[in-house]
Design a protein around this motif. Structure first.
Motif, PDB file in Angstrom:
ATOM      1  N   GLY A 126       0.816  -1.201   0.000  1.00  0.00           N
ATOM      2  CA  GLY A 126       0.000   0.000   0.000  1.00  0.00           C
ATOM      3  C   GLY A 126       0.853   1.256   0.000  1.00  0.00           C
ATOM      4  O   GLY A 126       1.966   1.269  -0.528  1.00  0.00           O
ATOM      5  N   PHE A 127       0.335   2.307   0.656  1.00  0.00           N
ATOM      6  CA  PHE A 127       0.964   3.618   0.600  1.00  0.00           C
ATOM      7  C   PHE A 127       0.972   4.241   2.003  1.00  0.00           C
ATOM      8  O   PHE A 127       0.110   3.956   2.832  1.00  0.00           O
ATOM      9  CB  PHE A 127       0.209   4.526  -0.370  1.00  0.00           C
ATOM     10  CG  PHE A 127      -0.022   3.895  -1.719  1.00  0.00           C
ATOM     11  CD1 PHE A 127       0.928   3.996  -2.714  1.00  0.00           C
ATOM     12  CD2 PHE A 127      -1.183   3.161  -1.973  1.00  0.00           C
ATOM     13  CE1 PHE A 127       0.723   3.395  -3.953  1.00  0.00           C
ATOM     14  CE2 PHE A 127      -1.396   2.564  -3.198  1.00  0.00           C
ATOM     15  CZ  PHE A 127      -0.433   2.686  -4.187  1.00  0.00           C
ATOM     16  N   THR A 143       3.371   7.637   4.442  1.00  0.00           N
ATOM     17  CA  THR A 143       4.410   8.668   4.406  1.00  0.00           C
ATOM     18  C   THR A 143       5.773   7.995   4.274  1.00  0.00           C
ATOM     19  O   THR A 143       6.020   6.950   4.874  1.00  0.00           O
ATOM     20  CB  THR A 143       4.364   9.509   5.684  1.00  0.00           C
ATOM     21  OG1 THR A 143       3.084  10.128   5.779  1.00  0.00           O
ATOM     22  CG2 THR A 143       5.442  10.588   5.675  1.00  0.00           C
ATOM     23  N   ALA A 144       6.637   8.591   3.482  1.00  0.00           N
ATOM     24  CA  ALA A 144       7.990   8.041   3.328  1.00  0.00           C
ATOM     25  C   ALA A 144       8.641   7.838   4.690  1.00  0.00           C
ATOM     26  O   ALA A 144       8.603   8.717   5.558  1.00  0.00           O
ATOM     27  CB  ALA A 144       8.840   8.977   2.470  1.00  0.00           C
ATOM     28  N   GLY A 145       9.212   6.660   4.906  1.00  0.00           N
ATOM     29  CA  GLY A 145       9.889   6.354   6.158  1.00  0.00           C
ATOM     30  C   GLY A 145       8.983   5.862   7.265  1.00  0.00           C
ATOM     31  O   GLY A 145       9.464   5.483   8.343  1.00  0.00           O
ATOM     32  N   GLU A 146       7.672   5.822   7.025  1.00  0.00           N
ATOM     33  CA  GLU A 146       6.743   5.384   8.065  1.00  0.00           C
ATOM     34  C   GLU A 146       6.839   3.870   8.265  1.00  0.00           C
ATOM     35  O   GLU A 146       6.885   3.093   7.309  1.00  0.00           O
ATOM     36  CB  GLU A 146       5.318   5.768   7.688  1.00  0.00           C
ATOM     37  CG  GLU A 146       4.293   5.472   8.781  1.00  0.00           C
ATOM     38  CD  GLU A 146       2.921   6.039   8.445  1.00  0.00           C
ATOM     39  OE1 GLU A 146       1.964   5.706   9.174  1.00  0.00           O
ATOM     40  OE2 GLU A 146       2.805   6.800   7.463  1.00  0.00           O
ATOM     41  N   ASN A 180       8.949   3.363   1.508  1.00  0.00           N
ATOM     42  CA  ASN A 180      10.137   3.892   0.838  1.00  0.00           C
ATOM     43  C   ASN A 180       9.991   5.386   0.568  1.00  0.00           C
ATOM     44  O   ASN A 180       9.014   6.024   0.981  1.00  0.00           O
ATOM     45  CB  ASN A 180      10.438   3.106  -0.442  1.00  0.00           C
ATOM     46  CG  ASN A 180       9.357   3.293  -1.515  1.00  0.00           C
ATOM     47  OD1 ASN A 180       8.554   4.225  -1.474  1.00  0.00           O
ATOM     48  ND2 ASN A 180       9.346   2.394  -2.490  1.00  0.00           N
ATOM     49  N   ASN A 181      10.958   5.945  -0.140  1.00  0.00           N
ATOM     50  CA  ASN A 181      10.967   7.388  -0.376  1.00  0.00           C
ATOM     51  C   ASN A 181       9.774   7.873  -1.189  1.00  0.00           C
ATOM     52  O   ASN A 181       9.440   9.061  -1.167  1.00  0.00           O
ATOM     53  CB  ASN A 181      12.265   7.791  -1.075  1.00  0.00           C
ATOM     54  CG  ASN A 181      13.476   7.637  -0.177  1.00  0.00           C
ATOM     55  OD1 ASN A 181      13.351   7.656   1.058  1.00  0.00           O
ATOM     56  ND2 ASN A 181      14.655   7.473  -0.757  1.00  0.00           N
ATOM     57  N   ASN A 182       9.148   6.961  -1.940  1.00  0.00           N
ATOM     58  CA  ASN A 182       7.966   7.324  -2.723  1.00  0.00           C
ATOM     59  C   ASN A 182       6.662   7.049  -1.981  1.00  0.00           C
ATOM     60  O   ASN A 182       5.578   7.197  -2.544  1.00  0.00           O
ATOM     61  CB  ASN A 182       7.962   6.550  -4.048  1.00  0.00           C
ATOM     62  CG  ASN A 182       9.114   6.937  -4.939  1.00  0.00           C
ATOM     63  OD1 ASN A 182       9.468   8.114  -5.040  1.00  0.00           O
ATOM     64  ND2 ASN A 182       9.722   5.957  -5.593  1.00  0.00           N
ATOM     65  N   TRP A 215       4.961   0.842   0.236  1.00  0.00           N
ATOM     66  CA  TRP A 215       5.479  -0.166   1.157  1.00  0.00           C
ATOM     67  C   TRP A 215       4.947  -1.543   0.783  1.00  0.00           C
ATOM     68  O   TRP A 215       3.898  -1.681   0.158  1.00  0.00           O
ATOM     69  CB  TRP A 215       5.113   0.157   2.610  1.00  0.00           C
ATOM     70  CG  TRP A 215       3.642   0.267   2.891  1.00  0.00           C
ATOM     71  CD1 TRP A 215       2.863   1.388   2.869  1.00  0.00           C
ATOM     72  CD2 TRP A 215       2.769  -0.818   3.239  1.00  0.00           C
ATOM     73  NE1 TRP A 215       1.562   1.092   3.176  1.00  0.00           N
ATOM     74  CE2 TRP A 215       1.474  -0.263   3.416  1.00  0.00           C
ATOM     75  CE3 TRP A 215       2.935  -2.181   3.437  1.00  0.00           C
ATOM     76  CZ2 TRP A 215       0.362  -1.022   3.758  1.00  0.00           C
ATOM     77  CZ3 TRP A 215       1.833  -2.967   3.781  1.00  0.00           C
ATOM     78  CH2 TRP A 215       0.566  -2.383   3.943  1.00  0.00           C
ATOM     79  N   ILE A 216       5.703  -2.553   1.164  1.00  0.00           N
ATOM     80  CA  ILE A 216       5.299  -3.936   0.941  1.00  0.00           C
ATOM     81  C   ILE A 216       5.867  -4.789   2.065  1.00  0.00           C
ATOM     82  O   ILE A 216       7.006  -4.588   2.501  1.00  0.00           O
ATOM     83  CB  ILE A 216       5.756  -4.451  -0.444  1.00  0.00           C
ATOM     84  CG1 ILE A 216       5.247  -5.878  -0.688  1.00  0.00           C
ATOM     85  CG2 ILE A 216       7.259  -4.396  -0.579  1.00  0.00           C
ATOM     86  CD1 ILE A 216       5.440  -6.347  -2.131  1.00  0.00           C
ATOM     87  N   ALA A 217       5.041  -5.690   2.568  1.00  0.00           N
ATOM     88  CA  ALA A 217       5.467  -6.643   3.595  1.00  0.00           C
ATOM     89  C   ALA A 217       4.977  -8.021   3.170  1.00  0.00           C
ATOM     90  O   ALA A 217       4.080  -8.147   2.325  1.00  0.00           O
ATOM     91  CB  ALA A 217       4.884  -6.262   4.953  1.00  0.00           C
ATOM     92  N   HIS A 218       5.576  -9.057   3.749  1.00  0.00           N
ATOM     93  CA  HIS A 218       5.204 -10.424   3.395  1.00  0.00           C
ATOM     94  C   HIS A 218       4.702 -11.135   4.648  1.00  0.00           C
ATOM     95  O   HIS A 218       5.416 -11.229   5.646  1.00  0.00           O
ATOM     96  CB  HIS A 218       6.383 -11.155   2.772  1.00  0.00           C
ATOM     97  CG  HIS A 218       6.747 -10.622   1.426  1.00  0.00           C
ATOM     98  ND1 HIS A 218       7.555  -9.504   1.270  1.00  0.00           N
ATOM     99  CD2 HIS A 218       6.402 -11.026   0.174  1.00  0.00           C
ATOM    100  CE1 HIS A 218       7.702  -9.256  -0.018  1.00  0.00           C
ATOM    101  NE2 HIS A 218       7.015 -10.155  -0.696  1.00  0.00           N
ATOM    102  N   LEU A 219       3.460 -11.603   4.565  1.00  0.00           N
ATOM    103  CA  LEU A 219       2.782 -12.216   5.708  1.00  0.00           C
ATOM    104  C   LEU A 219       2.587 -13.707   5.438  1.00  0.00           C
ATOM    105  O   LEU A 219       1.973 -14.095   4.443  1.00  0.00           O
ATOM    106  CB  LEU A 219       1.424 -11.542   5.927  1.00  0.00           C
ATOM    107  CG  LEU A 219       0.590 -12.033   7.109  1.00  0.00           C
ATOM    108  CD1 LEU A 219       1.281 -11.704   8.424  1.00  0.00           C
ATOM    109  CD2 LEU A 219      -0.808 -11.395   7.058  1.00  0.00           C
TER     110      LEU A 219
END
Length: 676
Positions: free
Chosen positions: A46-47, A49-52, A69-71, A74-78
């Motif tokens: 998803g999306f 704030t950068a660095g969150e 990321n800076n854009n 974000w992505i995580a693997h569950l």
């Protein structure tokens, strides 16, 4: 304003701005009622704030975390367990999202054109699904969920889409692909595993519109088209800038029923004294995209025509018949609304409206029609004889309405918005024109808008039903289909996922188009696509419609592949496939794979085989079974056979060759080259 007040206001604006940007959001593929792939490290993305920092907690006891990321992506693997549920998933950043009623099971992408898109309710009275209403009535507690990706097109890969997951029940299944439903129903019934279906359909789309540019670049036959594409794309940016100068309203294509057309702010186009002297002129009935300036247009368009009413009609109730209209419409007579059809799925139904006698006076009468083309073909497109107006009960004295009508587009659908064009200023006619339009024939346009946003969601595989729109370009399709499979596997980051596709069903194509070659391209592509399977539909065609009514059979044949290859069910999952031929003097011996317990003849005898002589002339052949997987052919007119064909026509009502599982053999030709 004092300096202190100014600083406080500035701080509040900045704080609100920062806080709004801080909200963690998910791609729309993640929502309540969804299904996640079992026993997998499923990407969640998803999306923010950068660095969150984002933390994810699942109620089955697994957690994971990541950082935007800076854009702001974000992505995580569950890690998911074996199938089951329902579960909840919490996504925590500076805000918290809770996904509810999540099932763990198997997720499949169901993609293609009209035959995949058809819901269980069919498409009007002309294109029905055998057993569809009976299947709806029988729906009970089923662990099947689906999400529809709205039909959309883009020059550029998109990151998200609008959509929701729905549990299948009697009220929701009418929104689901019938092929996908029968596929999912059979899998769920025989395995007990919850099934999630991602429906991605684009009616009348070409295969190349589903393939990314990176994969099309691997095909020499697309180099020239890609070069033109690269030149024109920057012009599209200028076009979009012009469009976005106009006011817009939200418009979701698949949720347009009973749309409030007053929002268009163009009802003056129905008025008697509205100036239409500078409108365009179009001959109807016709599809609007036959007009060059409307080739890529979807949206709101007005048609106006004046007719002369005879004295004897004065005060009489009239019938206004317009034939079918694609997609939605409102009809006005002398500025007064006399009828409308504002529901989806009515594009094949005739429009017949009543005109009150109070509107009928001798002399000129204005007929104005506002239509809404929600995608692809659109317009007042029936037969000329269907367009007429006449006194009620007296159709023999009709005034026919086919001919030149004035037209003006007043709203254009782009993505999920309608951009409104000023009718008085004739905005549309100053719209920038570019040499290439975005439609579902455009290279990569469907991929960019409807497949790219799903990456890298975890799925078990793909069921694909498309090819009718590529009939006439079989050699091209032979190379395209493997690239499509590779492209989809790359998009979903799964190089070995299953890719099952339907061979197009027989249909009597016109205009010199020959579908047997496209079916042959699909058969030959099997050897170029690992982990694939082809569902043969040679026995399920309809002469009168390209839309097959046999969606249960198609869906269950798809399911047989998965049940055999993924769920360890011992079944024959496809029909006989031609393997090789040998020549013994004037006879040909054919060998087949996938025969089960043996080849089976239906009907009085084997039929529809042909043999060619050394000059390439084909003649009907006598055929007989000589072994469980072998057929012998001969013809009194061929002493030295060269090639063989089977069912080498567009349409067959009945076919003769099956295997012991009751599945038909594919049509085929042993000729090395296809003709197109």
């Amino acid at each position: 304003m004092s300096r202190n007040v100014f600083c406080i206001l500035t701080f509040l604006i900045l704080f609100i701005s920062i806080d709004s940007k801080a909200d963690v959001t998910l791609s729309h593929i993640f929502a309540d009622n969804m299904v996640l792939q079992q026993n997998s490290k499923c990407p969640i993305f998803g999306f923010a704030t950068a660095g969150e920092k984002i933390e994810i907690t699942a109620s089955w006891g697994k957690t994971t975390a990541t950082t935007a990321n800076n854009n702001g992506k974000w992505i995580a693997h569950l890690q998911t367990p074996g199938y089951g549920g329902p579960y909840t998933i919490e996504i925590q950043g500076k805000n918290k999202i809770v996904l509810k009623n999540v099932l763990i099971g198997e997720v499949w992408l169901a993609a293609g054109e009209a035959n995949m898109a058809m819901p269980l309710t069919g498409r009007g009275v002309r294109d029905t699904i055998l057993g569809g209403h009976k299947a709806i009535a029988a729906i009970g507690q089923e662990d099947i969920r689906f999400i529809n990706v709205p039909e959309n097109l883009s020059f550029y890969p998109q990151e998200d889409f609008e959509g929701f997951w729905y549990p299948v029940d009697k009220s929701t299944v009418s929104q689901m692909s019938a092929v996908a439903y029968f596929f999912a129903h059979k899998l769920n019934a025989e395995t007990g595993i919850p099934i999630g279906i991602i429906n991605v359909n684009s009616v009348n789309s070409n295969c190349e519109s589903w393939v990314s540019k990176d994969f099309l670049k691997k095909l020499p036959e697309f180099r020239q088209r890609l070069s033109k594409y690269e030149v024109v794309v920057p012009l599209k940016e200028s076009f979009q800038s012009w469009v976005k100068m106009h006011p817009k309203i939200s418009f979701v294509r698949n949720e347009v029923d009973s749309f409030n057309t007053s929002k268009f702010q163009d009802v003056d186009c129905s008025k008697l004294f509205f100036d239409d002297s500078k409108w365009g002129i179009m001959r109807i009935p016709s599809y609007i995209d036959q007009e060059s300036s409307l080739a890529s247009f979807d949206g709101v368009i007005w048609f106006r025509r004046w007719i002369d009413i005879p004295k004897e009609w004065s005060g009489k109730k009239l019938v206004l018949a317009l034939g079918p209209i694609d997609d939605l419409d409102e009809a006005f007579v002398n500025g007064v609304k006399v009828g409308s059809t504002l529901q989806l799925g009515k594009w094949k139904e005739d429009r017949i409206y009543s005109v009150d006698g109070s509107l009928v006076k001798p002399g000129e009468m204005l007929i104005a029609i506002r239509i809404i083309d929600t995608g692809f073909n659109g317009g007042i497109y029936g037969r000329a004889s269907e367009m007429k107006i006449y006194p009620e009960g007296d159709p023999e004295n009709a005034i026919y309405l086919a001919g030149n009508w004035k037209y003006l587009p007043t709203g254009e659908i782009i993505d999920n918005d309608v951009y409104l064009y000023d009718a008085k200023k004739l905005d549309y006619f100053s719209r920038p024109q570019i040499d290439i339009s975005v439609d579902n024939k455009t290279i990569s346009a469907v991929y960019n808008a409807m497949i790219s946003p799903l990456s890298p969601f975890k799925i078990a595989g793909v069921i694909w039903y498309q090819g009718e729109s590529n009939v006439g370009r079989a050699n091209e399709y032979l190379n395209l289909l493997p690239q499509l499979a590779h492209c989809f596997r790359d998009n979903f980051k799964s190089s070995d996922m299953k890719f099952y596709y339907a061979q197009i069903a027989p249909y009597e194509y016109g205009n010199g188009l020959f579908a047997a070659e496209l079916r042959e391209a699909q058969r030959r592509a099997l050897s170029s696509i690992p982990n694939s399977g082809m569902v043969c539909l040679l026995d399920l065609g309809r002469k009168e419609s390209i839309l097959s009514a046999y969606k249960r059979e198609a869906g269950e044949r798809f399911a047989s592949f998965a049940l055999t290859e993924l769920y360890e069910k011992t079944k024959v999952c496809n029909g006989p496939i031609f393997a090789n031929m040998s020549v013994d003097k004037d006879k040909v011996i054919l060998t087949f794979d996938n025969v089960g317990d043996g080849l089976v003849v239906r009907g009085a005898k084997l039929s529809d085989f042909e043999i060619s002589d050394m000059k390439g002339n084909f003649f009907p052949a006598e055929a007989e079974l000589i072994d469980k997987n072998k057929i012998q052919l001969s013809s009194s007119k061929v002493s030295t056979p060269k090639n063989v064909r089977y069912c080498w026509k567009n349409y067959y009502k009945e076919v003769s060759l099956y295997n012991s599982a009751g599945l038909p053999a594919s049509s085929f030709s042993t000729e090395r080259k296809l003709l197109h």
